[in-house]
Enzyme design. Sequence first.
Site, mmCIF file in Angstrom:
data_model
loop_
_atom_site.group_PDB
_atom_site.id
_atom_site.type_symbol
_atom_site.label_atom_id
_atom_site.label_comp_id
_atom_site.label_asym_id
_atom_site.label_seq_id
_atom_site.Cartn_x
_atom_site.Cartn_y
_atom_site.Cartn_z
ATOM 1 N N ASP A 39 46.600 50.618 51.713
ATOM 2 C CA ASP A 39 45.178 50.902 51.451
ATOM 3 C C ASP A 39 44.829 52.279 52.018
ATOM 4 O O ASP A 39 45.002 52.511 53.210
ATOM 5 C CB ASP A 39 44.345 49.796 52.129
ATOM 6 C CG ASP A 39 42.845 50.056 52.045
ATOM 7 O OD1 ASP A 39 42.416 50.775 51.112
ATOM 8 O OD2 ASP A 39 42.121 49.530 52.910
ATOM 9 N N ASP A 43 38.949 49.835 52.504
ATOM 10 C CA ASP A 43 38.191 48.674 52.024
ATOM 11 C C ASP A 43 39.009 47.385 52.116
ATOM 12 O O ASP A 43 38.573 46.325 51.668
ATOM 13 C CB ASP A 43 37.691 48.895 50.581
ATOM 14 C CG ASP A 43 38.837 49.037 49.580
ATOM 15 O OD1 ASP A 43 40.011 48.996 49.998
ATOM 16 O OD2 ASP A 43 38.552 49.201 48.380
ATOM 17 N N ASP A 214 53.613 41.276 30.301
ATOM 18 C CA ASP A 214 53.121 40.023 30.866
ATOM 19 C C ASP A 214 53.103 38.922 29.797
ATOM 20 O O ASP A 214 52.672 39.173 28.666
ATOM 21 C CB ASP A 214 51.695 40.269 31.390
ATOM 22 C CG ASP A 214 51.139 39.093 32.167
ATOM 23 O OD1 ASP A 214 51.690 38.804 33.238
ATOM 24 O OD2 ASP A 214 50.162 38.487 31.714
ATOM 25 N N GLU A 277 58.434 39.523 30.739
ATOM 26 C CA GLU A 277 58.206 38.352 31.587
ATOM 27 C C GLU A 277 58.127 37.181 30.614
ATOM 28 O O GLU A 277 57.083 36.903 30.032
ATOM 29 C CB GLU A 277 56.902 38.471 32.381
ATOM 30 C CG GLU A 277 56.766 37.311 33.367
ATOM 31 C CD GLU A 277 55.398 36.671 33.442
ATOM 32 O OE1 GLU A 277 55.149 35.949 34.402
ATOM 33 O OE2 GLU A 277 54.568 36.873 32.536
HETATM 34 C C1 GLC Z 1 51.893 36.423 34.579
HETATM 35 C C2 GLC Z 1 51.556 37.124 35.868
HETATM 36 C C3 GLC Z 1 50.636 36.244 36.649
HETATM 37 C C4 GLC Z 1 49.372 36.037 35.833
HETATM 38 C C5 GLC Z 1 49.700 35.475 34.464
HETATM 39 C C6 GLC Z 1 48.532 35.572 33.540
HETATM 40 O O1 GLC Z 1 52.584 35.251 34.795
HETATM 41 O O2 GLC Z 1 52.733 37.428 36.569
HETATM 42 O O3 GLC Z 1 50.333 36.803 37.894
HETATM 43 O O4 GLC Z 1 48.526 35.146 36.504
HETATM 44 O O5 GLC Z 1 50.733 36.192 33.844
HETATM 45 O O6 GLC Z 1 48.310 36.906 33.170
#
Ligand code: GLC
Length: 557
Positions: A39, A43, A214, A277
């Site tokens: 940071d 904040d 994602d 992912e």
């Molecule tokens: C993926 C991300 C996770 C998020 C989800 C929804 O799994 O790694 O953190 O909550 O997608 O976007």
Amino acid sequence: MTQELTSPSPAPQAPGTGRGPGWWRDAVIYQVYVRSFADSDGDGIGDLRGARERLPYLKDLGVDAVWLTPFYASPQADGGYDVADYRAVDPLFGTLQDADDLIRTAHDLGLRVIVDIVPNHTSDRHPWFQDPELSRQRYLFRPGKGESGELPPNDWESVFGGPAWTRTDRGDWYLHLFAPEQPDLNWDNPEVHTEFEAIMRFWLDLGVDGFRVDVAHGMIKAPGLPDIGHGAQAQLIGAQVLPFFDQDGVHAIHRAWRRLLDGYGDAHGRQVIGVAEAWAPTAERLALYVRPDELHQAFNFQFLNAPWQSDALRSVIDASLAATASVGAPTTWVLSNHDVVRHTTRLGGSLARARAAILLMLALPGSAYLYQGEELGLPEVTDLPDEVRQDPAFFRGGRATGAAGPGTDTESAPDGVAAAGGQDGFRDGCRVPLPWSGELPPYGFGPGGSWLPQPADWGGLTVAAQTGDAASTLELYRAALDLRRRLPGLGDGPMTWAPAPDGVLAFTRPGLLCTVNTLGHDVELPAPGTPLLSSAPVTVDDATGRLPGDSCTWWAI
Ligand code: GLC
């Protein structure tokens, strides 16, 4: 909401450009969870300037690239995975200029930068969702069931708990596989495709070297949105193809993105990548995401979920290598991320196992992902009070992550795996801000406090405390990454299993032999060479090597 750059930046030239052997094939990529890394403004929330200031630390650690979790404009209903403007930096994290500065500094240091892209859903504050007309075309609205439409359109559950549908004031329902603040996009609409390609170009123009996609298995839903038909959906995620996850239709999207990435890379003399992912039920289905005309990498969550047992580890490694070899892609390895219990805790609360596991992982062929703080041996924080919790799944009683595959929740976890040792399976405990220096919180995280409280006993775990201490976990990571760079072929070369006693794994790689003793006690074997690096003190006497319990050793051969 889009911010203007004060000085538009041409894409920096990263070293090693053009096609040819890909830099990603053996890269070690470090995940920066931006709000918990460093940071700069006090904040209590990590930001891009803070991350930029710490890039020399990552260079010195010895990684090749950095993956930044979402820092885009967002109401933060899900830690920034609810994006309201994909081309703007959230003021919490800085400005677009800060992003530009960070990318330049990383490239000057020889580090590549990957950013997240979130295509399955947007924030409910996104202008598309706010517009009554546009939203009906670009999201998944359906009439409800029941006499007056009072029941959800189907039986799908949100990954974070509760129904995957929320009813609007107009009486119809919209789909959200995650939180209600994260409506799912309608990927049957070509405008959605066009927009995401434009977003990618925007960040490529700013110099990024790739995207972590994602929920890459989620964009396409089965026609007609059919019921699943039985309960316990959470147990099915990642275990089988579902009408909303791992549908074959997603591959056309990844093929289009690969064309975009290759075309952009060729035009600019850069190698830019996509990493999925994707939670697929088998290594073979996961490999479909990294066929030559799809994404470059996919996270190997089967490895992350493997129990600390030699047979299980060996079969996951074999299955992963075979599946990716069948499509010519590199395998990836990962033990921790922002969605799962930190592996020190997950592997039975054993730092010895965590140290052994990482030496094993870094000796395997392919690319490796590290999660910030694992190099310090950080455990999961398991005593966070409810009032500081932020994970939406905690409030909705769902799973730790959407994406999480089978074995990451308490009920289905094999022995010693997954949520074992975590507070309750939710995700704040792995997101506690990093300790950099000093004896007291916030341990140099920033000039203010920290958005989640750090444990009082982390003084010995800080970067400053571990630096220069040869026995520390930080120095173990540094030594391993240094050797990995210096041994040619260790990243992307061949691997051969060698004979080993029960409970022990042994395999050769170019320049070394790796042994892993997964048992809780010492094991003796003929010393295969000279110890190069070990997660625990190994002894050699009269050509007999004694491997401590839960240890991994790299031997020069
Ligand atoms: C993926 C991300 C996770 C998020 C989800 C929804 O799994 O790694 O953190 O909550 O997608 O976007």
